[in-house]
Design a protein around this motif. Structure first.
Motif, PDB file in Angstrom:
ATOM      1  N   TYR A 444      59.221  20.702  35.024  1.00 14.95           N
ATOM      2  CA  TYR A 444      58.225  20.171  35.965  1.00 14.95           C
ATOM      3  C   TYR A 444      58.652  20.458  37.406  1.00 14.95           C
ATOM      4  O   TYR A 444      57.851  20.923  38.231  1.00 14.95           O
ATOM      5  CB  TYR A 444      58.075  18.676  35.723  1.00 14.95           C
ATOM      6  N   GLY A 445      59.928  20.204  37.700  1.00 14.16           N
ATOM      7  CA  GLY A 445      60.414  20.461  39.051  1.00 14.16           C
ATOM      8  C   GLY A 445      60.374  21.932  39.408  1.00 14.16           C
ATOM      9  O   GLY A 445      60.003  22.316  40.520  1.00 14.16           O
ATOM     10  N   ILE A 446      60.753  22.781  38.452  1.00 11.50           N
ATOM     11  CA  ILE A 446      60.782  24.223  38.718  1.00 11.50           C
ATOM     12  C   ILE A 446      59.371  24.765  38.910  1.00 11.50           C
ATOM     13  O   ILE A 446      59.121  25.585  39.802  1.00 11.50           O
ATOM     14  CB  ILE A 446      61.504  24.949  37.563  1.00 11.50           C
ATOM     15  N   MET A 447      58.439  24.309  38.078  1.00  8.63           N
ATOM     16  CA  MET A 447      57.062  24.770  38.220  1.00  8.63           C
ATOM     17  C   MET A 447      56.499  24.359  39.579  1.00  8.63           C
ATOM     18  O   MET A 447      55.792  25.123  40.234  1.00  8.63           O
ATOM     19  CB  MET A 447      56.195  24.210  37.090  1.00  8.63           C
ATOM     20  N   ARG A 448      56.830  23.148  40.005  1.00 13.76           N
ATOM     21  CA  ARG A 448      56.371  22.713  41.329  1.00 13.76           C
ATOM     22  C   ARG A 448      57.024  23.535  42.425  1.00 13.76           C
ATOM     23  O   ARG A 448      56.386  23.862  43.430  1.00 13.76           O
ATOM     24  CB  ARG A 448      56.670  21.234  41.521  1.00 13.76           C
ATOM     25  N   ALA A 449      58.300  23.855  42.238  1.00 15.39           N
ATOM     26  CA  ALA A 449      58.990  24.674  43.233  1.00 15.39           C
ATOM     27  C   ALA A 449      58.369  26.060  43.322  1.00 15.39           C
ATOM     28  O   ALA A 449      58.447  26.719  44.370  1.00 15.39           O
ATOM     29  CB  ALA A 449      60.471  24.784  42.887  1.00 15.39           C
ATOM     30  N   LYS A 450      57.780  26.499  42.210  1.00 14.98           N
ATOM     31  CA  LYS A 450      57.117  27.806  42.203  1.00 14.98           C
ATOM     32  C   LYS A 450      55.671  27.724  42.676  1.00 14.98           C
ATOM     33  O   LYS A 450      54.933  28.700  42.603  1.00 14.98           O
ATOM     34  CB  LYS A 450      57.162  28.398  40.796  1.00 14.98           C
ATOM     35  N   GLY A 451      55.270  26.526  43.131  1.00 17.36           N
ATOM     36  CA  GLY A 451      53.932  26.377  43.682  1.00 17.36           C
ATOM     37  C   GLY A 451      52.876  25.982  42.681  1.00 17.36           C
ATOM     38  O   GLY A 451      51.689  25.947  43.013  1.00 17.36           O
ATOM     39  N   LYS A 452      53.267  25.650  41.451  1.00 15.36           N
ATOM     40  CA  LYS A 452      52.297  25.241  40.437  1.00 15.36           C
ATOM     41  C   LYS A 452      52.222  23.727  40.391  1.00 15.36           C
ATOM     42  O   LYS A 452      53.243  23.038  40.418  1.00 15.36           O
ATOM     43  CB  LYS A 452      52.684  25.800  39.070  1.00 15.36           C
ATOM     44  N   LYS A 453      50.994  23.210  40.300  1.00  7.32           N
ATOM     45  CA  LYS A 453      50.810  21.770  40.313  1.00  7.32           C
ATOM     46  C   LYS A 453      51.306  21.135  39.022  1.00  7.32           C
ATOM     47  O   LYS A 453      51.897  20.053  39.029  1.00  7.32           O
ATOM     48  CB  LYS A 453      49.332  21.443  40.527  1.00  7.32           C
ATOM     49  N   ASP A 454      51.050  21.804  37.908  1.00  2.43           N
ATOM     50  CA  ASP A 454      51.413  21.262  36.601  1.00  2.43           C
ATOM     51  C   ASP A 454      52.126  22.321  35.773  1.00  2.43           C
ATOM     52  O   ASP A 454      52.034  23.523  36.054  1.00  2.43           O
ATOM     53  CB  ASP A 454      50.168  20.791  35.838  1.00  2.43           C
ATOM     54  N   VAL A 455      52.828  21.863  34.738  1.00  2.13           N
ATOM     55  CA  VAL A 455      53.435  22.773  33.777  1.00  2.13           C
ATOM     56  C   VAL A 455      52.317  23.347  32.918  1.00  2.13           C
ATOM     57  O   VAL A 455      51.519  22.587  32.352  1.00  2.13           O
ATOM     58  CB  VAL A 455      54.456  22.032  32.894  1.00  2.13           C
ATOM     59  N   PRO A 456      52.190  24.687  32.813  1.00  2.00           N
ATOM     60  CA  PRO A 456      51.075  25.283  32.088  1.00  2.00           C
ATOM     61  C   PRO A 456      51.044  24.873  30.614  1.00  2.00           C
ATOM     62  O   PRO A 456      52.083  24.647  29.999  1.00  2.00           O
ATOM     63  CB  PRO A 456      51.336  26.792  32.227  1.00  2.00           C
ATOM     64  N   LEU A 457      49.857  24.787  30.048  1.00  3.09           N
ATOM     65  CA  LEU A 457      49.681  24.415  28.641  1.00  3.09           C
ATOM     66  C   LEU A 457      50.412  25.390  27.728  1.00  3.09           C
ATOM     67  O   LEU A 457      51.009  24.976  26.721  1.00  3.09           O
ATOM     68  CB  LEU A 457      48.195  24.376  28.284  1.00  3.09           C
ATOM     69  N   GLU A 458      50.388  26.670  28.077  1.00  2.00           N
ATOM     70  CA  GLU A 458      51.050  27.655  27.208  1.00  2.00           C
ATOM     71  C   GLU A 458      52.544  27.378  27.113  1.00  2.00           C
ATOM     72  O   GLU A 458      53.148  27.517  26.046  1.00  2.00           O
ATOM     73  CB  GLU A 458      50.802  29.075  27.744  1.00  2.00           C
ATOM     74  N   PHE A 459      53.143  26.959  28.229  1.00  2.00           N
ATOM     75  CA  PHE A 459      54.563  26.605  28.214  1.00  2.00           C
ATOM     76  C   PHE A 459      54.790  25.382  27.324  1.00  2.00           C
ATOM     77  O   PHE A 459      55.691  25.356  26.491  1.00  2.00           O
ATOM     78  CB  PHE A 459      55.049  26.324  29.642  1.00  2.00           C
ATOM     79  N   ILE A 460      53.974  24.344  27.513  1.00  2.00           N
ATOM     80  CA  ILE A 460      54.107  23.137  26.705  1.00  2.00           C
ATOM     81  C   ILE A 460      53.873  23.464  25.233  1.00  2.00           C
ATOM     82  O   ILE A 460      54.555  22.944  24.342  1.00  2.00           O
ATOM     83  CB  ILE A 460      53.119  22.055  27.175  1.00  2.00           C
ATOM     84  N   GLY A 461      52.919  24.350  24.980  1.00  2.00           N
ATOM     85  CA  GLY A 461      52.642  24.746  23.602  1.00  2.00           C
ATOM     86  C   GLY A 461      53.843  25.400  22.948  1.00  2.00           C
ATOM     87  O   GLY A 461      54.168  25.121  21.779  1.00  2.00           O
ATOM     88  N   GLN A 462      54.516  26.282  23.687  1.00  2.00           N
ATOM     89  CA  GLN A 462      55.709  26.920  23.140  1.00  2.00           C
ATOM     90  C   GLN A 462      56.825  25.896  22.921  1.00  2.00           C
ATOM     91  O   GLN A 462      57.613  26.005  21.982  1.00  2.00           O
ATOM     92  CB  GLN A 462      56.190  28.029  24.082  1.00  2.00           C
ATOM     93  N   PHE A 463      56.871  24.901  23.782  1.00  2.00           N
ATOM     94  CA  PHE A 463      57.828  23.813  23.603  1.00  2.00           C
ATOM     95  C   PHE A 463      57.538  23.068  22.294  1.00  2.00           C
ATOM     96  O   PHE A 463      58.444  22.798  21.497  1.00  2.00           O
ATOM     97  CB  PHE A 463      57.739  22.863  24.793  1.00  2.00           C
ATOM     98  N   VAL A 464      56.281  22.728  22.066  1.00  2.00           N
ATOM     99  CA  VAL A 464      55.887  22.039  20.831  1.00  2.00           C
ATOM    100  C   VAL A 464      56.231  22.896  19.628  1.00  2.00           C
ATOM    101  O   VAL A 464      56.752  22.402  18.615  1.00  2.00           O
ATOM    102  CB  VAL A 464      54.382  21.712  20.854  1.00  2.00           C
ATOM    103  N   LYS A 465      55.978  24.193  19.730  1.00  2.00           N
ATOM    104  CA  LYS A 465      56.279  25.087  18.604  1.00  2.00           C
ATOM    105  C   LYS A 465      57.765  25.109  18.314  1.00  2.00           C
ATOM    106  O   LYS A 465      58.179  25.049  17.147  1.00  2.00           O
ATOM    107  CB  LYS A 465      55.787  26.508  18.914  1.00  2.00           C
ATOM    108  N   GLU A 466      58.601  25.192  19.363  1.00  2.00           N
ATOM    109  CA  GLU A 466      60.044  25.281  19.120  1.00  2.00           C
ATOM    110  C   GLU A 466      60.592  24.001  18.494  1.00  2.00           C
ATOM    111  O   GLU A 466      61.384  24.039  17.560  1.00  2.00           O
ATOM    112  CB  GLU A 466      60.781  25.576  20.426  1.00  2.00           C
ATOM    113  N   VAL A 467      60.155  22.843  19.010  1.00  2.00           N
ATOM    114  CA  VAL A 467      60.604  21.578  18.422  1.00  2.00           C
ATOM    115  C   VAL A 467      60.124  21.469  16.985  1.00  2.00           C
ATOM    116  O   VAL A 467      60.852  21.010  16.101  1.00  2.00           O
ATOM    117  CB  VAL A 467      60.106  20.381  19.261  1.00  2.00           C
ATOM    118  N   THR A 468      58.900  21.909  16.735  1.00  2.00           N
ATOM    119  CA  THR A 468      58.360  21.886  15.367  1.00  2.00           C
ATOM    120  C   THR A 468      59.191  22.768  14.444  1.00  2.00           C
ATOM    121  O   THR A 468      59.539  22.363  13.324  1.00  2.00           O
ATOM    122  CB  THR A 468      56.890  22.352  15.354  1.00  2.00           C
TER     123      THR A 468
END
Length: 863
Positions: A444-468
C-alpha cells in the motif's frame, strides 16, 4: 402354591415408547428429535466398530476452522454407552505382543452417557450429554479465542443443525461460554459481566470410514509431508526403530493405468463457498487449479476439480460436512489463512480438507488495518528465540519497549498460547497469512509512493492466488519448505526474464518482491508452483513401485529442490537459508535492495502516504513498518554469521552433500560488515517526518490504534531493534557453532571464529574511538558520538559485562567468548582513556558517556 406369572421387569424402557412423539431421522445412526431433545439409537452391530468424529468451529472466532478429528467407537458398559478413542499410535498385529500392547495402551473414554431405553438390540442415548459438553476441548482455548476468561455453560447449548445421511451424521451445536473476566476491561463489573455469554458454534461429523484400496506411502526426510507415525512392536528386535512413518495424501489412482494421462478414479473436488467475494473467485479458482500442473507431470488429468457454489448450484452442501472440501471466506479480524485436513490415523489417507481465508487480510492493502510492526511482530512466532530473550532477564531487548500497552502484550501472549495448544493437539499451524498482512501494508505504501491511490485489483488477485496455492499445498499433505526461497538470486528474479516462480516452492513464506525505483521489477509474487512442488507431488502421488520412490527422493540435490521445514527456522537455528520471509540466494543483496526500497518510501512518506484531509497517524504506522522491515532484513543477514547449511541427503545419493556445511568465512565477514554499516550505524531521519509521527487517539472496542505515549519513542525503538540483532549474533548457539567451525572445515580453508565476530563487533560499534578529529570542536548539537550510538555502546557494555562475564546469568557461554570479551573490555578501557585526554574538544554528552563506560568497565575489572 400359585405360580408367579409376572414378567420380569425389563432392563430398559422401550425406546419406541419414548420416541413415538419425536421426529425420526434414519441414516448412519438413527436420530430422534423434538425441540432441544436429540436422541440416537445405536445398534449393537455397530459396537466396537470405528468411525470418524470430526469437529469444526462453525461460527464465532475462527469460524470455519477444522478443529480436531479422531477415530472413535461405541462400547456398552452396564447401563451406559461409552464413546471410546483407541490409541492407534501403537500396534503389534498377529504377534504375541498384540495383547500386551492393547493392555499397555488401552482406549480412553471420551464420554459416558446413560442408556435411556432399548429397542431390540438398539440402545437409545441422549446426544446432549456428548455434544453439548466440551468434547471439542474449547474451554482450554476460550481465553485465547474470546479474549477473556470464559467457561462453558452446557445448559445454554442449542442444536442448530441436524442432518442424517447413509454414511454420516452432521450435528451443529451452539455452545455458550459465560464470561468470568474480560481482558483489558478496567471497568470490569461482577454484576454485569458475569451474566455475559459468548456463542461459539461447533459442527460435529460422525462419518463411516470408507472402504479403500489406499496403500500407505513411506515418509522421507528429504521431502516435506505431514504424516502419521505408528510404533510397531511386531518389528524385529534388530530393527533400528519400531516406527512406521507414512505421509498424508489423497487416494489418487488412475482410471486407466495404461494411459499416459488419465483422470483419477476419485478426483479431489474443491467447492468455492458462495461467500467468497465475486472479485476474488477467479484468483481462488486459479490458485486451487494451479496444482493440476504438477499432477499432469505424473500422468493425472483433472486430479483437482474446482466447483463454484452459488445460490442455486451446490447450495445444499454444508461446508462442515466431512464429505466435501470447501474454500471458505471468513471475517475473524485476524488476518490469516489456513488449510487443514483430516486423515485416517492408521494410514495417512486424507479424507477431507477445508481452507479458510480471512477477509481482513486483504484490508491491510487499503491501509485500513493496524498491525504491530515492532520487535514483537518479528519474534512472536519464534518460540526458540523468544525463550532465549526471556532468559536474558534485564538484558532482554524487548523490555525496552515499555511504551507498548498491556493489552498489546496480552494479545501477543494469548495468540502464542493458542498456537501452543493447537500444536499439542496435533492441529497443523500455519501463520503464513499474518506477516503477509504487513507485506500488504508495505505494498500500500509503495503503490502510494508510485502515485497510485489504491493497490490494483490485479495485484491483490495475485496475492489471493499465491496464498491459495500455499494452503492448497497443505491440503495435499505438503509441509512448509522454508529453504525454497533461496533458489534464485534477486537479480535473476528482478530481470527482464521475470520468472513466474520466484521461489522453489509456494510452501515457503515468500515475501512480496518490490524492486526500488530505477531497478527492473520482476513478479511481485510467485505466480505458479515451483520446482520443489512438482518434485514433492511426484514423490507423494506418482503411480510407481516402492523401489522407484527412492530414485525420486534421491533428486534432492538438484537445483530448486532445497527443502527444510519449521523445525529449524528459528532465528537461533544454524542455516541462514531456512527462514521465513527472506528471498534470494544472496541475503546481503536482498537486504540491500529492501533497504534502498524502504529509503525511497521514507522519502515519499509525507508526500504521498497521507492524502489531503486525512489524519497523520498513518505516518507513524508506516514509519513503524519501515523500522521493522529494516530490522528483519538485518536478522536475515545476521544468520549467516556462525551459520551452517543443513542438508537431509541420504548416504549414496547422487551429489550427496554433508549434513553440515559451514558458511564461507568471506560471506560471514561481508555480513558483519553490512550490519556494522546499517543496523548498528547511526540512523538519519528527516525532522519533518519525525514531527509528523502523530499518535493514534482512537480508543474503543475492536481497535489497537491508541498509542500509549504521544511522542514517538524513537530511541527506544532503534535500540530495541539493534539489541535484538546483536543478541542474535552473540547468543550461545551462534557462539557454539563458531567454536566448532574451525574443526569442520578443510585444512587450509579460511575460517571465521568467535574472535573475528567479537573483535569485529567491537571495532564496528565503537568505531568513533578511531575517528577523533583533534582539529574539530564537538558540540552537543554536533556530538562526537551520536545519541543512537551512545545507546548502542552502552548496550554493548551491558552484554559484554553481564552476559559474557557475569556468572549470575545461567547461559552456557564458550570459554573463548568470555576471554575475548574481557580482552575487548580491557582494550576499550585503554582507548576510552586515550580519547578522554582530549575531552576539552568533546561535547558534554559524549564525555559523560565515555566516563560512564570507563566506570562500568573499571568497576568490573577491579572486582
Amino acid at each position: 402354591m400359585v405360580a408367579d406369572n409376572k414378567k420380569p421387569k425389563p432392563e430398559f424402557p422401550s425406546a419406541d415408547e419414548i420416541t413415538k412423539k419425536m421426529t425420526p431421522m434414519e441414516g448412519f445412526f438413527s436420530l430422534y428429535k423434538k425441540n432441544e431433545e436429540l436422541y440416537a439409537l445405536i445398534p449393537s452391530s455397530k459396537f466396537n466398530k470405528p468411525f470418524l468424529l470430526a469437529m469444526t468451529i462453525s461460527s464465532g472466532v475462527y469460524g470455519g476452522m477444522q478443529w480436531d478429528h479422531m477415530m472413535v467407537y461405541w462400547q456398552k458398559q452396564g447401563k451406559k454407552l461409552l464413546l471410546m478413542r483407541p490409541d492407534l499410535r501403537y500396534r503389534a498385529k498377529k504377534t504375541t505382543m498384540e495383547e500386551v500392547v492393547q493392555r499397555t495402551f488401552p482406549a480412553t473414554i471420551i464420554r459416558a452417557v446413560p442408556i435411556l431405553a432399548k429397542s431390540g438390540s438398539k440402545y437409545l442415548i441422549d446426544l446432549a450429554g456428548i455434544f453439548k459438553s466440551d468434547i471439542a476441548g474449547l474451554s482450554v482455548v476460550a481465553p485465547f479465542l474470546l479474549e477473556g476468561q470464559f467457561q462453558l455453560n452446557p445448559t445454554l447449548g442449542t442444536w442448530n443443525k441436524v442432518k442424517v445421511f447413509p454414511s454420516n451424521v452432521e450435528l451443529g451445536v451452539k455452545l455458550a461460554f459465560t464470561g468470568v473476566k474480560f481482558s483489558g476491561d478496567e471497568n470490569f463489573s461482577d454484576t454485569m459481566d458475569l451474566r455475559r455469554s459468548y456463542p461459539l458454534s461447533v459442527h460435529f461429523s460422525l462419518a463411516a470410514i470408507p472402504p479403500s484400496s489406499y496403500k500407505p506411502r513411506v515418509a522421507d526426510t528429504r521431502i516435506g509431508y505431514f504424516g502419521v507415525a505408528i510404533k510397531d512392536f511386531a518389528k524385529k528386535y534388530s530393527a533400528r526403530n519400531k516406527f512406521h512413518r507414512y505421509i498424508n495424501r489423497w487416494n489418487l489412482q488412475k482410471i486407466d493405468p495404461s494411459l499416459e494421462l488419465s483422470p483419477p478414479q476419485q478426483p479431489i473436488i474443491f467447492y468455492i463457498e458462495k461467500t467468497v467475494p465475486y472479485r476474488y473467485r477467479k484468483y481462488v479458482k486459479e490458485g486451487i487449479a494451479e496444482w493440476n500442473k504438477a499432477f499432469e507431470k505424473i500422468g493425472f488429468v483433472d486430479a483437482i476439480i474446482v466447483r463454484q457454489q452459488t445460490a442455486t448450484q451446490f447450495n445444499d452442501l454444508d461446508p462442515e460436512d466431512a464429505r466435501y472440501n470447501f474454500f471458505r471466506w471468513t471475517t475473524n479480524e485476524l488476518g490469516f489463512a489456513a488449510g487443514p485436513s483430516r486423515v485416517n490415523p492408521m494410514t495417512g489417507e486424507i479424507l477431507d480438507a477445508d481452507i479458510i481465508f480471512d477477509d481482513s487480510m486483504l484490508r491491510y492493502a487499503a491501509g485500513s488495518h493496524v498491525s504491530m510492526n515492532n520487535a514483537f511482530a518479528l519474534l512472536k512466532h519464534d518460540a526458540k528465540f523468544a525463550k532465549r530473550l526471556e532468559a536474558m532477564g534485564k538484558l532482554n531487548p524487548l523490555k525496552r519497549l515499555h511504551f507498548i500497552s498491556p493489552q498489546q502484550h496480552e494479545k501477543i501472549q494469548r495468540k502464542r498460547n493458542l498456537l501452543s495448544v493447537m500444536r499439542k493437539r496435533n492441529i497443523p499451524v500455519c501463520t503464513h497469512g499474518e506477516h503477509k498482512c504487513q507485506q500488504l501494508r508495505l505494498a500500500y505504501g509503495i503503490m502510494r509512493a508510485k502515485g497510485k491511490k489504491d493497490v490494483p485489483l490485479e495485484f491483490i488477485g495475485q496475492f489471493v492466488k499465491e496464498v491459495t496455492m500455499h494452503e492448497v499445498g497443505h491440503t495435499l499433505g505438503l509441509y512448509h519448505n522454508f529453504k525454497a526461497s533461496s533458489w534464485l538470486s534477486i537479480d535473476k528474479i528482478n530481470s527482464e526474464e521475470k520468472p513466474a516462480a520466484t521461489s522453489g516452492s509456494v510452501m515457503d513464506y515468500n515475501p512480496i518482491n518490490f524492486a526500488p525505483k530505477g531497478k527492473p521489477q520482476g513478479n511481485y509474487l510467485t505466480t505458479t508452483i515451483g520446482p520443489y512442488d512438482y518434485w514433492a507431488i511426484q514423490y507423494g502421488y506418482a503411480q510407481v513401485k516402492d523401489a522407484e520412490l527412492q530414485k525420486i527422493a534421491q533428486r534432492c540435490a538438484e537445483d530448486g529442490l532445497a527443502y527444510a521445514n519449521d523445525l529449524y527456522a528459528s532465528a537461533i537455528d544454524p542455516d541462514p537459508f531456512i527462514f521465513r520471509w527472506d528471498l534470494s540466494s544472496d541475503h546481503i543483496a536482498f537486504a540491500k535492495q529492501n533497504r534502498e526500497l524502504l529509503r525511497q518510501l521514507s522519502d515519499d512518506i509525507l508526500k504521498r502516504y497521507v492524502a489531503e484531509g486525512e489524519e497523520f497517524h498513518p505516518v507513524r504506522q508506516a514509519f513503524d513498518m519501515l523500522l521493522a522491515e529494516n530490522a528483519y532484513n538485518s536478522i536475515v543477514v545476521a544468520r549467516s554469521i556462525g551459520g551452517q547449511s543443513l542438508y537431509w541427503d541420504h548416504k549414496g545419493d547422487p551429489k550427496a552433500r554433508n549434513p553440515f556445511v559451514v558458511i564461507p568465512a568471506e560471506k560471514q565477514r561481508q555480513s558483519l560488515k553490512f550490519l556494522n554499516e546499517t543496523i548498528f550505524a547511526s540512523p538519519n531521519f528527516s525532522p519533518e517526518v519525525l514531527n509528523h509521527l502523530a499518535p493514534g487517539t482512537w480508543w474503543h472496542w475492536g481497535t489497537n490504534e491508541l498509542d500509549n505515549i504521544a511522542t514517538y519513542p524513537l530511541h527506544d525503538m532503534i535500540i530495541a531493534y539493534q539489541t535484538v540483532v546483536l543478541l542474535n549474533l552473540i547468543e550461545p548457539m551462534t557462539l557454539m557453532r563458531l567454536e566448532n567451525s574451525p574443526l569442520q572445515i578443510k585444512k587450509g580453508d579460511e575460517v571465521f571464529t568467535i574472535a573475528d565476530l567479537l573483535d569485529g563487533l567491537t571495532d564496528g560499534i565503537w568505531s568513533e574511538l578511531y575517528a577523533l578529529d583533534k582539529n574539530k570542536k564537538y558540540t552537543n548539537s554536533t556530538p562526537f558520538i551520536s545519541s543512537f550510538r551512545r545507546n548502542l555502546q552502552q548496550a554493548y557494555l551491558d552484554f559484554w559485562i553481564y552476559y559474557f562475564l557475569d556468572d549470575e546469568i545461567e547461559i552456557s557461554i564458550p570459554t573463548d567468548a568470555k576471554s575475548i570479551a574481557l580482552k575487548n573490555l580491557t582494550f576499550l578501557l585503554e582507548k576510552i582513556e586515550e580519547i578522554l585526554q582530549n575531552k576539552d574538544i568533546l561535547d558534554s554528552a559524549s564525555v559523560a558517556h565515555l566516563l560512564k563506560s570507563k566506570y562500568n568497565i573499571t568497576e568490573y575489572i577491579d572486582e
